[in-house]
Design a protein around this motif. Sequence first.
Motif, PDB file in Angstrom:
ATOM      1  N   LEU A   5       4.540  -2.751   6.009  1.00 15.29           N
ATOM      2  CA  LEU A   5       6.176  -3.224   5.884  1.00 15.29           C
ATOM      3  C   LEU A   5       5.595  -4.615   5.624  1.00 15.29           C
ATOM      4  CD1 LEU A   5       8.611  -2.857   5.969  1.00 15.29           C
ATOM      5  CD2 LEU A   5       8.934  -3.369   8.490  1.00 15.29           C
ATOM      6  N   SER A   9       7.812  -6.334   2.791  1.00 19.09           N
ATOM      7  CA  SER A   9       8.667  -7.491   2.900  1.00 19.09           C
ATOM      8  C   SER A   9       8.345  -8.104   1.315  1.00 19.09           C
ATOM      9  CB  SER A   9       9.427  -6.913   3.936  1.00 19.09           C
ATOM     10  OG  SER A   9       8.227  -7.706   4.901  1.00 19.09           O
ATOM     11  N   SER A  10       7.678  -8.903   2.500  1.00 17.65           N
ATOM     12  CA  SER A  10       6.958 -10.245   1.873  1.00 17.65           C
ATOM     13  C   SER A  10       6.835 -10.340  -0.109  1.00 17.65           C
ATOM     14  CB  SER A  10       6.043 -11.043   1.962  1.00 17.65           C
ATOM     15  OG  SER A  10       4.899 -10.478   1.799  1.00 17.65           O
ATOM     16  N   VAL A  12       8.820  -8.453  -1.836  1.00 15.10           N
ATOM     17  CA  VAL A  12      10.313  -8.181  -2.643  1.00 15.10           C
ATOM     18  C   VAL A  12      10.830 -10.043  -2.406  1.00 15.10           C
ATOM     19  CG1 VAL A  12      12.173  -7.869  -2.109  1.00 15.10           C
ATOM     20  CG2 VAL A  12      10.577  -6.120  -1.941  1.00 15.10           C
ATOM     21  N   VAL A  13      10.885 -10.801  -1.490  1.00 16.29           N
ATOM     22  CA  VAL A  13      11.362 -11.494  -1.104  1.00 16.29           C
ATOM     23  C   VAL A  13      10.316 -12.827  -2.407  1.00 16.29           C
ATOM     24  CG1 VAL A  13      11.452 -13.658   0.540  1.00 16.29           C
ATOM     25  CG2 VAL A  13      11.732 -11.723   1.025  1.00 16.29           C
ATOM     26  N   LYS A  62      -0.655  -3.169  -0.260  1.00 18.45           N
ATOM     27  CA  LYS A  62       0.431  -2.594   1.004  1.00 18.45           C
ATOM     28  C   LYS A  62       0.004  -1.507   1.602  1.00 18.45           C
ATOM     29  CE  LYS A  62       4.284  -1.340  -0.762  1.00 18.45           C
ATOM     30  NZ  LYS A  62       3.971  -0.271  -2.031  1.00 18.45           N
TER      31      LYS A  62
END
Length: 125
Positions: A5, A9-10, A12-13, A62
């Motif tokens: 996760l 998430s990093s 995507v950001v 990931k």
Amino acid sequence: MNTRLLLGSSAVVMGIAGIAASFLPQELLARLEVVPTAALTVLVQLFGALLFAFALVNWTAKGAPMGGIYGRPIALGNLTHFLVGALALLKSAMNGASDPLIIGAGAVYIGFAISFGIAFFQSPV
């Protein structure tokens, strides 16, 4: 810690920020009230390319364990990026930058710096 996760998430950001900086450098500079010169525009685009490439690294990694000999370089790279970025954004905010973009980016960077710090110093699960 769920490193899948965290890396996702990093990714995507950083991917969103990288695409924005690559394709909208003049608009981003204008939003920050900086005169967009040719050299500065190219530097923002290069930074965007770097962020997007880092996002791709995180996205492809990931599924791998974060610690150990294989995931440690990715954790260290992310920790360094987000820690140095958080310190720069914090310094900017302390010097009077009250732009919501700077404050928001600072909060995101501090969160990721803490998370990657925890992931870096923990053993893989």
